[in-house]
Design a protein around this motif. Sequence first.
Motif, mmCIF file in Angstrom:
data_model
loop_
_atom_site.group_PDB
_atom_site.id
_atom_site.type_symbol
_atom_site.label_atom_id
_atom_site.label_comp_id
_atom_site.label_asym_id
_atom_site.label_seq_id
_atom_site.Cartn_x
_atom_site.Cartn_y
_atom_site.Cartn_z
ATOM 1 N N ARG A 205 -78.144 8.236 -36.002
ATOM 2 C CA ARG A 205 -79.579 8.085 -36.234
ATOM 3 C C ARG A 205 -80.291 9.433 -36.297
ATOM 4 N NH1 ARG A 205 -81.729 3.795 -38.736
ATOM 5 N NH2 ARG A 205 -80.781 1.852 -37.994
ATOM 6 N N ASN A 206 -79.556 10.522 -36.167
ATOM 7 C CA ASN A 206 -80.114 11.864 -36.352
ATOM 8 C C ASN A 206 -79.890 12.366 -37.775
ATOM 9 O OD1 ASN A 206 -80.859 12.028 -33.585
ATOM 10 N ND2 ASN A 206 -78.750 12.552 -33.073
ATOM 11 N N MET A 207 -79.500 11.471 -38.663
ATOM 12 C CA MET A 207 -79.208 11.811 -40.055
ATOM 13 C C MET A 207 -79.889 10.810 -40.988
ATOM 14 S SD MET A 207 -75.075 12.177 -39.695
ATOM 15 C CE MET A 207 -74.291 13.074 -38.374
ATOM 16 N N TRP A 208 -80.104 11.222 -42.228
ATOM 17 C CA TRP A 208 -80.481 10.313 -43.301
ATOM 18 C C TRP A 208 -79.830 10.799 -44.582
ATOM 19 C CZ3 TRP A 208 -83.154 12.595 -47.298
ATOM 20 C CH2 TRP A 208 -83.883 13.762 -47.014
ATOM 21 N N CYS A 209 -79.812 9.967 -45.595
ATOM 22 C CA CYS A 209 -79.112 10.292 -46.847
ATOM 23 C C CYS A 209 -80.059 10.304 -48.031
ATOM 24 C CB CYS A 209 -78.003 9.273 -47.120
ATOM 25 S SG CYS A 209 -76.701 9.269 -45.888
ATOM 26 N N GLY A 210 -79.713 11.091 -49.029
ATOM 27 C CA GLY A 210 -80.509 11.156 -50.248
ATOM 28 C C GLY A 210 -79.629 11.260 -51.472
ATOM 29 N N GLY A 211 -80.031 10.596 -52.555
ATOM 30 C CA GLY A 211 -79.284 10.664 -53.804
ATOM 31 C C GLY A 211 -79.423 9.386 -54.598
#
Length: 272
Positions: A205-211
């Motif tokens: 939960r300390n990350m997120w994704c993009g693309g």
Amino acid sequence: MFSLSIVPVFALVLLNPVSPFDFGFPNVPTVEDLLYGPEPFNNRIVGGQNTTIEKHPHQVSFVVNNSFFCGGFIVSENYIVTAAHCAQNVDPSTVVLRAGSTWRKNGTIIPIVEVIAHPEYDNPAFDKDVAVMKTAEPITFTDTIKPIALPKKGEYLKENSMIMVSGWGKTNQADNTIPENLMDVEIPVVPYWQCLAVYFTVLTRNMWCGGNFYLGGKGTCQGDSGGTAVQNDQAVGIVSFGRGCGQRFSPSVFADIAAPPIRDFITKHTGL
């Protein structure tokens, strides 16, 4: 079998371009698989376009010991933020950090006196990928050298909202060179559940994704690590890692600056 590779995006190893991890589905990768499976890797900003430092005056580049290349971003006159995997165990005297130029090898050199990586980086794997660098002297701000604002703790991103990423990372998976000109790309925030389906062994939960999740074609790559994703004139993520570069079903992963462990670390060391 469909082969997958997860690599920290920073690791543009100029002298020995070898990067980390290889695993395949349907086998579930262990942390050891992710950490100990070196494989040649080639890649930068993918699917983007040339840009200028005037559009991204927070952007900096740095080389450590003439061996690997990362990005970073100015947050105040005394501090620059980057990824922990770019800065772990780095002697400040070995850093050549440049700001204020569209061109990778130009710009003002900013001496660094302290490099602090998050003490809990990589526990669990890839988590809390943040570091701060303290400058020797206050940075003089200009039209091409400016700080970027940070979000409040817990100020999370909306799914499918757009973010902008810049850097000098590689632009395609088959090319082993890095661009001279700064590049940027706009990509959407991937819903957490979709990202979790891909990176289920490492995503926290300390990350997120993009693309572009289904189509691919846009994202970050080696050499972009430590740079920031920008939304509403705030630095909302730190380029961290990804499986390949701009591949379908393989979004770029960012350390979430608004996540409490990351935001608190930045506040503790910068006062921001």
